[in-house]
Design an enzyme around this catalytic site. Sequence first.
Site, PDB file in Angstrom:
ATOM      1  N   LYS A 189       1.674   8.649   9.585  1.00 37.77           N
ATOM      2  CA  LYS A 189       0.553   9.503   9.181  1.00 37.77           C
ATOM      3  C   LYS A 189      -0.743   8.706   9.276  1.00 37.77           C
ATOM      4  CE  LYS A 189      -1.915  10.580   5.661  1.00 37.77           C
ATOM      5  NZ  LYS A 189      -3.221  10.791   6.307  1.00 37.77           N
ATOM      6  N   GLU A 265       0.081  -2.709   1.422  1.00 43.03           N
ATOM      7  CA  GLU A 265      -0.997  -3.629   1.820  1.00 43.03           C
ATOM      8  C   GLU A 265      -2.274  -2.982   1.316  1.00 43.03           C
ATOM      9  OE1 GLU A 265      -0.699  -6.475   3.190  1.00 43.03           O
ATOM     10  OE2 GLU A 265       1.176  -6.493   4.318  1.00 43.03           O
ATOM     11  N   CYS A 300      -9.977  -5.293   4.938  1.00 42.91           N
ATOM     12  CA  CYS A 300      -9.376  -5.619   3.636  1.00 42.91           C
ATOM     13  C   CYS A 300      -9.596  -7.079   3.262  1.00 42.91           C
ATOM     14  CB  CYS A 300      -7.896  -5.300   3.671  1.00 42.91           C
ATOM     15  SG  CYS A 300      -7.080  -6.019   5.103  1.00 42.91           S
ATOM     16  N   GLU A 399     -14.052  -3.364  -4.674  1.00 41.33           N
ATOM     17  CA  GLU A 399     -14.053  -3.389  -3.209  1.00 41.33           C
ATOM     18  C   GLU A 399     -15.035  -2.339  -2.692  1.00 41.33           C
ATOM     19  OE1 GLU A 399     -10.600  -1.880  -1.067  1.00 41.33           O
ATOM     20  OE2 GLU A 399     -10.615  -3.700   0.140  1.00 41.33           O
TER      21      GLU A 399
HETATM   22  P1  NAP Z   1      -6.927   5.186   1.353  1.00 43.26           P
HETATM   23  O1  NAP Z   1      -7.920   6.172   0.916  1.00 43.26           O
HETATM   24  O2  NAP Z   1      -6.087   4.530   0.335  1.00 43.26           O
HETATM   25  O3  NAP Z   1      -6.023   5.913   2.442  1.00 43.26           O
HETATM   26  C1  NAP Z   1      -4.974   5.276   3.113  1.00 43.26           C
HETATM   27  C2  NAP Z   1      -3.996   6.321   3.591  1.00 43.26           C
HETATM   28  O4  NAP Z   1      -3.419   6.973   2.457  1.00 43.26           O
HETATM   29  C3  NAP Z   1      -4.645   7.416   4.431  1.00 43.26           C
HETATM   30  O5  NAP Z   1      -3.758   7.793   5.453  1.00 43.26           O
HETATM   31  C4  NAP Z   1      -4.851   8.518   3.425  1.00 43.26           C
HETATM   32  O6  NAP Z   1      -4.925   9.789   3.986  1.00 43.26           O
HETATM   33  C5  NAP Z   1      -3.619   8.364   2.556  1.00 43.26           C
HETATM   34  N1  NAP Z   1      -3.803   8.950   1.212  1.00 43.26           N
HETATM   35  C6  NAP Z   1      -4.964   9.120   0.536  1.00 43.26           C
HETATM   36  N2  NAP Z   1      -4.730   9.708  -0.660  1.00 43.26           N
HETATM   37  C7  NAP Z   1      -3.397   9.925  -0.739  1.00 43.26           C
HETATM   38  C8  NAP Z   1      -2.549  10.506  -1.713  1.00 43.26           C
HETATM   39  N3  NAP Z   1      -3.030  10.993  -2.854  1.00 43.26           N
HETATM   40  N4  NAP Z   1      -1.215  10.559  -1.457  1.00 43.26           N
HETATM   41  C9  NAP Z   1      -0.716  10.086  -0.299  1.00 43.26           C
HETATM   42  N5  NAP Z   1      -1.479   9.535   0.661  1.00 43.26           N
HETATM   43  C10 NAP Z   1      -2.802   9.435   0.457  1.00 43.26           C
HETATM   44  O7  NAP Z   1      -7.602   3.991   2.160  1.00 43.26           O
HETATM   45  P2  NAP Z   1      -8.682   4.111   3.307  1.00 43.26           P
HETATM   46  O8  NAP Z   1      -9.976   4.500   2.686  1.00 43.26           O
HETATM   47  O9  NAP Z   1      -8.144   4.894   4.442  1.00 43.26           O
HETATM   48  O10 NAP Z   1      -8.759   2.577   3.808  1.00 43.26           O
HETATM   49  C11 NAP Z   1      -9.470   1.607   3.151  1.00 43.26           C
HETATM   50  C12 NAP Z   1      -8.583   0.806   2.225  1.00 43.26           C
HETATM   51  O11 NAP Z   1      -7.502   0.224   2.953  1.00 43.26           O
HETATM   52  C13 NAP Z   1      -9.278  -0.370   1.578  1.00 43.26           C
HETATM   53  O12 NAP Z   1      -8.955  -0.406   0.211  1.00 43.26           O
HETATM   54  C14 NAP Z   1      -8.701  -1.571   2.302  1.00 43.26           C
HETATM   55  O13 NAP Z   1      -8.754  -2.773   1.574  1.00 43.26           O
HETATM   56  C15 NAP Z   1      -7.329  -1.138   2.584  1.00 43.26           C
HETATM   57  N6  NAP Z   1      -6.739  -1.924   3.669  1.00 43.26           N
HETATM   58  C16 NAP Z   1      -5.814  -2.889   3.369  1.00 43.26           C
HETATM   59  C17 NAP Z   1      -5.254  -3.668   4.371  1.00 43.26           C
HETATM   60  C18 NAP Z   1      -4.232  -4.706   4.062  1.00 43.26           C
HETATM   61  O14 NAP Z   1      -3.503  -5.069   4.984  1.00 43.26           O
HETATM   62  N7  NAP Z   1      -4.130  -5.208   2.852  1.00 43.26           N
HETATM   63  C19 NAP Z   1      -5.632  -3.460   5.700  1.00 43.26           C
HETATM   64  C20 NAP Z   1      -6.585  -2.483   5.974  1.00 43.26           C
HETATM   65  C21 NAP Z   1      -7.124  -1.720   4.946  1.00 43.26           C
HETATM   66  P3  NAP Z   1      -6.350  10.510   4.298  1.00 43.26           P
HETATM   67  O15 NAP Z   1      -7.356   9.459   4.535  1.00 43.26           O
HETATM   68  O16 NAP Z   1      -6.078  11.300   5.491  1.00 43.26           O
HETATM   69  O17 NAP Z   1      -6.669  11.354   3.112  1.00 43.26           O
END
Ligand code: NAP
Length: 496
Positions: A189, A265, A300, A399
């Site tokens: 997804k 992650e 991240c 963050e």
């Molecule tokens: P996010 O809002 O947590 O979303 C990540 C994924 O989860 C998306 O596919 C999102 O779908 C889905 N999601 C959101 N709400 C959900 C829910 N209630 N139930 C199930 N799935 C849900 O993160 P983002 O804004 O896309 O990305 C930024 C974050 O990723 C930052 O916090 C960053 O630090 C982290 N990150 C971490 C790493 C690592 O390796 N540690 C690497 C890259 C990024 P939708 O967006 O389609 O709603």
Amino acid sequence: MSAAEDYRHQITSISYRNKAFINGKYVDAASGKTFDCISPIDGRVLTKVAACDKEDVDRAVKAGRAAFESGKWSNIAPRKRKKILQKFAALVEQHKDELALLETLDMGKPISESLNSDMGGVVNCMEWFAESVDKIYDELAPRRPDSVSMITREPLGIVAAVVPWNFPLMMAAWKYSPALAAGNAVILKPAEQSPLTALRIAELASEAGIPDGIFQVVPGFGETAGQALGMHMDVDMVAFTGSTEVGKYFLKYSGESNMKHISLECGGKSPNIIFADVHDLDYAAKEAAAGVFYNSGQVCTAATRLLIQQDVRDAFLEKVAKYSEAWAPGDPLDPKTLMGSMVDESQMSRVMSYIDVGQKEGAKVAVGGKQALSETGGFYVQPTVFEAVNNNMRIAQEEIFGPVLSTITFKDEAEAVEIANNSIYGLQANLWTRDVKKAHNVARALRAGTVNVNATDGGDITAPFGGYKQSGIGRDKSLHAFDKYTQLKHTYIHLR
Ligand code: NAP
Ligand code: MG
């Protein structure tokens, strides 16, 4: 024609895959619903993408289960699986120009980054795990001679990969490459902001010979498609990359459903510690800027907390300010651009609100602090440096996920470690010194999954990557990634 004009010309004839990929075919969402796929470069709607929900996830899980149980992927000779995955990697490489352009259009990162860094990294990751398939051995336990005690790795079954938008295809590849190599069926997804590359490679997976149902893509929102995967009784594992907040939802989903495995992650707030005895102040300053402004700070591991020893504070800040200016945002389709747009309007607003919060907390904007290029219709922010930050401020603890650097001063080694570790996160930490003893001692004291010495990015597919504390559970990359995509079976054979 300039390179940017050439890319703009290519866009006029580009075709987008915008349906879900289930059981080997592109299909509409069962509800018929779609969502707008917007380019943050200029705010334009590129296409409408299938908005998958529970019913679509059910269909994909059913197809995935049948394909997995048939053994046509999980139970074939490793060498055969390797060949197919190598072909998949080769097809992605063949289409890397198109995929890079899709990535840039969809999430606004500079085209040079998409092409060289992202697609280069994706292909390398896919090749690396493909090659590993027939090089991993199982174990025999040292038991009495009249017995055989085998420890074998088996695939889990259905692995759902839920990924973010900052490196759309790369974050996906870090998951599907080892998960497929281990013999699982994968349901991906992508984030709603950036589904295009994941949808495009689905047909390449089929073309490579991956059986129907083994690699599927369900675009949609987190609260619908994402939650349906998390709560599904027949999904064996969720491999998640994204925010700490959403990561915790997946732990809850697992507890409320079938106790599926969860790997996370999540976020980071990485310290970058500059000791006064650094070899080359100028190089460290250049890297400090790159370490936070790369990918518009939407990383991240971004080195967002710059800890400077007080003796070199003024000289170092001056250099960081100078190098920050090179990161002024530009046209993502121009190969010379270093920093593109934010992923969408809401991310831009979030970053601007943190810049406001920082000033209200008493920190001072030394560089940037404003929106940029608004005439394009896209979502751009200037590289921003805060000085006089205290580690307890929100801009040092939370963050931001944007091009915002918080600079903090420290007096000695002990204080540097204390500030660095004073965070709910523990993904990465960097330190700069010429003293090898100090480097070892501080690296050991830092609570982070990765520590870089005299560098801000020492990552590679050969090294495990993941977080301490609320930065996550489990590791991506390297052979350690197989730990989470397999389960161990002990088979005891009595020989007497
Ligand atoms: P996010 O809002 O947590 O979303 C990540 C994924 O989860 C998306 O596919 C999102 O779908 C889905 N999601 C959101 N709400 C959900 C829910 N209630 N139930 C199930 N799935 C849900 O993160 P983002 O804004 O896309 O990305 C930024 C974050 O990723 C930052 O916090 C960053 O630090 C982290 N990150 C971490 C790493 C690592 O390796 N540690 C690497 C890259 C990024 P939708 O967006 O389609 O709603
Ligand atoms: Mg988009």
